[in-house]
Design an enzyme around this catalytic site. Structure first.
Site, PDB file in Angstrom:
ATOM      1  N   HIS A  92       0.851  -1.186   0.000  1.00  0.00           N
ATOM      2  CA  HIS A  92       0.000   0.000   0.000  1.00  0.00           C
ATOM      3  C   HIS A  92       0.888   1.238   0.000  1.00  0.00           C
ATOM      4  O   HIS A  92       2.062   1.186   0.381  1.00  0.00           O
ATOM      5  CB  HIS A  92      -0.905  -0.002   1.231  1.00  0.00           C
ATOM      6  CG  HIS A  92      -2.047  -0.945   1.128  1.00  0.00           C
ATOM      7  ND1 HIS A  92      -2.523  -1.652   2.193  1.00  0.00           N
ATOM      8  CD2 HIS A  92      -2.820  -1.300   0.067  1.00  0.00           C
ATOM      9  CE1 HIS A  92      -3.547  -2.398   1.803  1.00  0.00           C
ATOM     10  NE2 HIS A  92      -3.728  -2.205   0.516  1.00  0.00           N
TER      11      HIS A  92
ATOM     12  N   LYS B  60       5.070   1.620   0.931  1.00  0.00           N
ATOM     13  CA  LYS B  60       5.981   1.438  -0.205  1.00  0.00           C
ATOM     14  C   LYS B  60       7.444   1.685   0.182  1.00  0.00           C
ATOM     15  O   LYS B  60       8.330   0.958  -0.256  1.00  0.00           O
ATOM     16  CB  LYS B  60       5.564   2.321  -1.371  1.00  0.00           C
ATOM     17  CG  LYS B  60       4.301   1.792  -2.051  1.00  0.00           C
ATOM     18  CD  LYS B  60       4.115   2.337  -3.414  1.00  0.00           C
ATOM     19  CE  LYS B  60       2.764   2.043  -4.026  1.00  0.00           C
ATOM     20  NZ  LYS B  60       2.174   0.767  -3.805  1.00  0.00           N
TER      21      LYS B  60
ATOM     22  N   THR C 179       2.143  -5.543  -8.226  1.00  0.00           N
ATOM     23  CA  THR C 179       1.207  -4.544  -8.707  1.00  0.00           C
ATOM     24  C   THR C 179       2.033  -3.408  -9.311  1.00  0.00           C
ATOM     25  O   THR C 179       3.235  -3.290  -9.049  1.00  0.00           O
ATOM     26  CB  THR C 179       0.310  -4.049  -7.562  1.00  0.00           C
ATOM     27  OG1 THR C 179       1.122  -3.716  -6.435  1.00  0.00           O
ATOM     28  CG2 THR C 179      -0.705  -5.110  -7.161  1.00  0.00           C
ATOM     29  N   GLY C 180       1.399  -2.570 -10.116  1.00  0.00           N
ATOM     30  CA  GLY C 180       2.100  -1.588 -10.932  1.00  0.00           C
ATOM     31  C   GLY C 180       3.067  -0.661 -10.237  1.00  0.00           C
ATOM     32  O   GLY C 180       4.256  -0.630 -10.559  1.00  0.00           O
ATOM     33  N   THR C 181       2.594   0.111  -9.294  1.00  0.00           N
ATOM     34  CA  THR C 181       3.451   1.110  -8.655  1.00  0.00           C
ATOM     35  C   THR C 181       4.541   0.455  -7.818  1.00  0.00           C
ATOM     36  O   THR C 181       5.700   0.881  -7.852  1.00  0.00           O
ATOM     37  CB  THR C 181       2.606   2.070  -7.784  1.00  0.00           C
ATOM     38  OG1 THR C 181       1.528   2.559  -8.562  1.00  0.00           O
ATOM     39  CG2 THR C 181       3.437   3.235  -7.289  1.00  0.00           C
ATOM     40  N   THR C 182       4.190  -0.596  -7.087  1.00  0.00           N
ATOM     41  CA  THR C 182       5.189  -1.308  -6.282  1.00  0.00           C
ATOM     42  C   THR C 182       6.277  -1.870  -7.196  1.00  0.00           C
ATOM     43  O   THR C 182       7.461  -1.821  -6.864  1.00  0.00           O
ATOM     44  CB  THR C 182       4.533  -2.426  -5.456  1.00  0.00           C
ATOM     45  OG1 THR C 182       3.524  -1.850  -4.611  1.00  0.00           O
ATOM     46  CG2 THR C 182       5.549  -3.150  -4.595  1.00  0.00           C
TER      47      THR C 182
ATOM     48  N   SER D 172      -2.051  -1.575 -11.407  1.00  0.00           N
ATOM     49  CA  SER D 172      -2.045  -1.000 -10.070  1.00  0.00           C
ATOM     50  C   SER D 172      -3.115  -1.718  -9.247  1.00  0.00           C
ATOM     51  O   SER D 172      -4.133  -2.160  -9.799  1.00  0.00           O
ATOM     52  CB  SER D 172      -2.356   0.497 -10.168  1.00  0.00           C
ATOM     53  OG  SER D 172      -2.535   1.050  -8.901  1.00  0.00           O
ATOM     54  N   GLY D 173      -2.900  -1.838  -7.951  1.00  0.00           N
ATOM     55  CA  GLY D 173      -3.855  -2.541  -7.085  1.00  0.00           C
ATOM     56  C   GLY D 173      -5.294  -2.077  -7.242  1.00  0.00           C
ATOM     57  O   GLY D 173      -6.189  -2.893  -7.514  1.00  0.00           O
TER      58      GLY D 173
ATOM     59  N   ASP E  79      -4.421  -6.441  -7.717  1.00  0.00           N
ATOM     60  CA  ASP E  79      -4.591  -7.438  -6.651  1.00  0.00           C
ATOM     61  C   ASP E  79      -5.360  -8.646  -7.189  1.00  0.00           C
ATOM     62  O   ASP E  79      -5.025  -9.795  -6.899  1.00  0.00           O
ATOM     63  CB  ASP E  79      -5.341  -6.844  -5.452  1.00  0.00           C
ATOM     64  CG  ASP E  79      -4.599  -5.694  -4.787  1.00  0.00           C
ATOM     65  OD1 ASP E  79      -3.356  -5.707  -4.790  1.00  0.00           O
ATOM     66  OD2 ASP E  79      -5.278  -4.792  -4.266  1.00  0.00           O
TER      67      ASP E  79
ATOM     68  N   ASP F 204      -1.254  -1.558   4.783  1.00  0.00           N
ATOM     69  CA  ASP F 204      -1.300  -0.419   5.695  1.00  0.00           C
ATOM     70  C   ASP F 204      -2.583  -0.537   6.509  1.00  0.00           C
ATOM     71  O   ASP F 204      -3.661  -0.190   6.023  1.00  0.00           O
ATOM     72  CB  ASP F 204      -1.271   0.889   4.915  1.00  0.00           C
ATOM     73  CG  ASP F 204      -1.219   2.106   5.813  1.00  0.00           C
ATOM     74  OD1 ASP F 204      -1.333   1.950   7.053  1.00  0.00           O
ATOM     75  OD2 ASP F 204      -1.061   3.221   5.289  1.00  0.00           O
TER      76      ASP F 204
ATOM     77  N   HIS G 214     -10.380  -0.423  -2.621  1.00  0.00           N
ATOM     78  CA  HIS G 214     -10.426  -1.756  -3.230  1.00  0.00           C
ATOM     79  C   HIS G 214     -10.275  -2.869  -2.181  1.00  0.00           C
ATOM     80  O   HIS G 214      -9.705  -3.914  -2.446  1.00  0.00           O
ATOM     81  CB  HIS G 214      -9.368  -1.876  -4.332  1.00  0.00           C
ATOM     82  CG  HIS G 214      -7.966  -1.697  -3.847  1.00  0.00           C
ATOM     83  ND1 HIS G 214      -7.474  -0.508  -3.396  1.00  0.00           N
ATOM     84  CD2 HIS G 214      -6.950  -2.579  -3.760  1.00  0.00           C
ATOM     85  CE1 HIS G 214      -6.216  -0.668  -3.034  1.00  0.00           C
ATOM     86  NE2 HIS G 214      -5.875  -1.919  -3.247  1.00  0.00           N
TER      87      HIS G 214
ATOM     88  N   ASP H  52     -11.009  -6.468  -3.170  1.00  0.00           N
ATOM     89  CA  ASP H  52      -9.943  -7.173  -3.884  1.00  0.00           C
ATOM     90  C   ASP H  52      -8.870  -7.674  -2.932  1.00  0.00           C
ATOM     91  O   ASP H  52      -8.334  -8.771  -3.103  1.00  0.00           O
ATOM     92  CB  ASP H  52      -9.295  -6.262  -4.934  1.00  0.00           C
ATOM     93  CG  ASP H  52     -10.190  -5.958  -6.110  1.00  0.00           C
ATOM     94  OD1 ASP H  52     -11.167  -6.698  -6.323  1.00  0.00           O
ATOM     95  OD2 ASP H  52      -9.906  -4.980  -6.824  1.00  0.00           O
TER      96      ASP H  52
ATOM     97  N   ARG I 229      -8.060 -14.414   0.830  1.00  0.00           N
ATOM     98  CA  ARG I 229      -8.868 -15.636   0.825  1.00  0.00           C
ATOM     99  C   ARG I 229      -8.318 -16.663  -0.164  1.00  0.00           C
ATOM    100  O   ARG I 229      -8.189 -17.842   0.155  1.00  0.00           O
ATOM    101  CB  ARG I 229     -10.321 -15.313   0.476  1.00  0.00           C
ATOM    102  CG  ARG I 229     -11.223 -16.515   0.480  1.00  0.00           C
ATOM    103  CD  ARG I 229     -12.677 -16.119   0.106  1.00  0.00           C
ATOM    104  NE  ARG I 229     -13.456 -17.286  -0.152  1.00  0.00           N
ATOM    105  CZ  ARG I 229     -13.437 -18.001  -1.274  1.00  0.00           C
ATOM    106  NH1 ARG I 229     -12.652 -17.647  -2.270  1.00  0.00           N
ATOM    107  NH2 ARG I 229     -14.181 -19.069  -1.411  1.00  0.00           N
TER     108      ARG I 229
END
Length: 124
Positions: free
Chosen positions: A8, A12, A36-39, A55-56, A61, A81, A88, A91, A97
């Protein structure tokens, strides 16, 4: 072994520090990173090779959850976080799960993520 990395926004910086500290383990030839994209962009900035999903909040996700369900992703490192709300959230819960359903280790904080990577390092 495919490992997913997600963080999150509020985590980051912690994720980048963690990845940098564990770079030697994560750069092993047998490990492939997805994120995910930004990470993923943050991980690339420190020299890691990463396959980026969306991106999440835009479905990243869910994409990673799909890879877990398909048996492709074998571990998830997700620095959540807990002090912020996330649009989201559905997600995120679905990813948690799916990991439980498919018996895939998921670390939601640095301490647990370190234990998982230490286990990988011992197998080398």
């Amino acid at each position: 072994m495919e490992i997913a990395i997600i963080a999150h926004d509020g985590k980051k910086v912690d994720m980048v520090q963690f990845l940098n500290k564990n770079k030697k383990i994560l750069q092993q030839e047998r490990i492939q990173l997805i994120s995910t994209g930004t990470t993923g962009g943050k991980a690339e900035s420190i020299g890691l090779k990463v396959t980026k999903m969306l991106s999440g909040p835009l479905g990243g996700d869910a994409q990673i959850a799909g890879r877990v369900a398909e048996g492709k992703t074998k571990m998830v490192l997700f620095f959540k976080d807990p002090l912020s709300s996330h649009a989201h959230e559905a997600d995120i819960n679905m990813l948690l799960r799916v990991c439980d359903v498919h018996n895939i280790p998921i670390a939601t904080n640095e301490a647990t993520a370190q234990l998982l990577l230490n286990a990988i390092a011992q197998q080398s």
